[in-house]
Design a protein around this motif. Structure first.
Motif, PDB file in Angstrom:
ATOM      1  N   PRO A  21       0.889  -1.101  -0.031  1.00 28.88           N
ATOM      2  CA  PRO A  21      -0.045  -0.029  -0.021  1.00 28.88           C
ATOM      3  C   PRO A  21       0.902   1.230   0.027  1.00 28.88           C
ATOM      4  O   PRO A  21       2.176   1.334   0.134  1.00 28.88           O
ATOM      5  N   VAL A  22       0.342   2.215  -0.314  1.00 30.91           N
ATOM      6  CA  VAL A  22       0.985   3.498  -0.527  1.00 30.91           C
ATOM      7  C   VAL A  22       0.196   4.887   0.236  1.00 30.91           C
ATOM      8  O   VAL A  22      -0.888   5.056   0.103  1.00 30.91           O
ATOM      9  N   PHE A  23       0.879   5.434   1.052  1.00 33.28           N
ATOM     10  CA  PHE A  23       0.404   6.604   1.816  1.00 33.28           C
ATOM     11  C   PHE A  23       0.820   7.728   1.097  1.00 33.28           C
ATOM     12  O   PHE A  23       2.279   8.081   0.797  1.00 33.28           O
ATOM     13  N   GLY A  89      -3.564  -1.067  -5.908  1.00 41.99           N
ATOM     14  CA  GLY A  89      -3.610   0.417  -6.821  1.00 41.99           C
ATOM     15  C   GLY A  89      -4.832   1.010  -6.819  1.00 41.99           C
ATOM     16  O   GLY A  89      -5.129   2.090  -7.516  1.00 41.99           O
ATOM     17  N   GLN A  90      -5.750   0.756  -5.860  1.00 40.83           N
ATOM     18  CA  GLN A  90      -6.951   1.216  -5.830  1.00 40.83           C
ATOM     19  C   GLN A  90      -6.888   2.523  -4.645  1.00 40.83           C
ATOM     20  O   GLN A  90      -6.464   2.091  -3.333  1.00 40.83           O
ATOM     21  N   ILE A  91      -7.504   3.751  -4.713  1.00 35.79           N
ATOM     22  CA  ILE A  91      -7.372   4.752  -3.776  1.00 35.79           C
ATOM     23  C   ILE A  91      -8.719   4.280  -2.748  1.00 35.79           C
ATOM     24  O   ILE A  91      -9.852   4.192  -3.339  1.00 35.79           O
ATOM     25  N   THR A  92      -8.266   4.008  -1.647  1.00 37.30           N
ATOM     26  CA  THR A  92      -9.318   3.785  -0.710  1.00 37.30           C
ATOM     27  C   THR A  92      -9.788   4.792   0.184  1.00 37.30           C
ATOM     28  O   THR A  92     -10.855   4.701   0.730  1.00 37.30           O
ATOM     29  N   ASP A  93      -9.122   5.818   0.276  1.00 38.78           N
ATOM     30  CA  ASP A  93      -9.483   7.054   0.989  1.00 38.78           C
ATOM     31  C   ASP A  93      -8.741   8.064   0.658  1.00 38.78           C
ATOM     32  O   ASP A  93      -7.499   8.295   0.310  1.00 38.78           O
ATOM     33  N   LYS A  94      -9.432   9.231   1.133  1.00 35.83           N
ATOM     34  CA  LYS A  94      -8.705  10.822   0.788  1.00 35.83           C
ATOM     35  C   LYS A  94      -9.114  11.555   2.491  1.00 35.83           C
ATOM     36  O   LYS A  94     -10.218  11.615   2.606  1.00 35.83           O
ATOM     37  N   LEU A  95      -8.027  11.737   3.015  1.00 35.33           N
ATOM     38  CA  LEU A  95      -8.237  12.231   4.467  1.00 35.33           C
ATOM     39  C   LEU A  95      -7.434  13.480   4.372  1.00 35.33           C
ATOM     40  O   LEU A  95      -6.595  13.797   4.047  1.00 35.33           O
TER      41      LEU A  95
END
Length: 131
Positions: A21-23, A89-95
């Motif tokens: 995963p990537v932050f 590779g899916q964006i799971t959240d935008k915080l």
């Protein structure tokens, strides 16, 4: 050439290629919440077995403008933004702002979304046979 990724986009690709995963931490110089956001993200990474990558982006870096548009960051409101991309590779959240460590862990480890139609369509019992 548009096929050449920006430096931060390349770093994201490297992490995803390693099935991590990537932050993606987006901020501007002078944002007071950035250090805490990065620290909380590092704490979240320590709790995840796959050891996600952390990529920091300066919103004002002109080399990253197109990449930021692709991940949905087109403006800043005075707070750091963290985009979490799962290993698929899916964006799971935008915080926005400083986040709870457990929330960061949950977003990074979120299972890949599946969906779409089966070949041949679907029926009551699931996928229909190919036609």
């Amino acid at each position: 050439v548009k096929a050449i990724p920006s430096p931060c986009q390349d770093a994201v690709f490297v992490g995803l290629n390693e099935k991590k995963p990537v932050f993606l931490i987006v901020s501007k110089k002078g944002y007071t919440d950035k250090n805490t956001a990065v620290a909380n993200t590092k704490s979240a990474v320590a709790k995840i077995a796959s050891k996600p990558e952390i990529v920091e982006i300066d919103f004002d870096d002109k080399k990253e403008t197109e990449f930021l548009k692709q991940v949905g960051v087109t403006s800043m409101n005075g707070q750091t933004v963290t985009i979490i991309i799962n290993a698929a590779g899916q964006i799971t959240d935008k915080l926005i702002g400083v986040q709870n460590i457990d929330k960061l862990v949950a977003a990074a480890t979120k299972a890949p979304q599946s969906g779409g139609c089966c070949p041949g369509g679907s029926s009551k019992s699931g996928c229909a046979p190919k036609k």
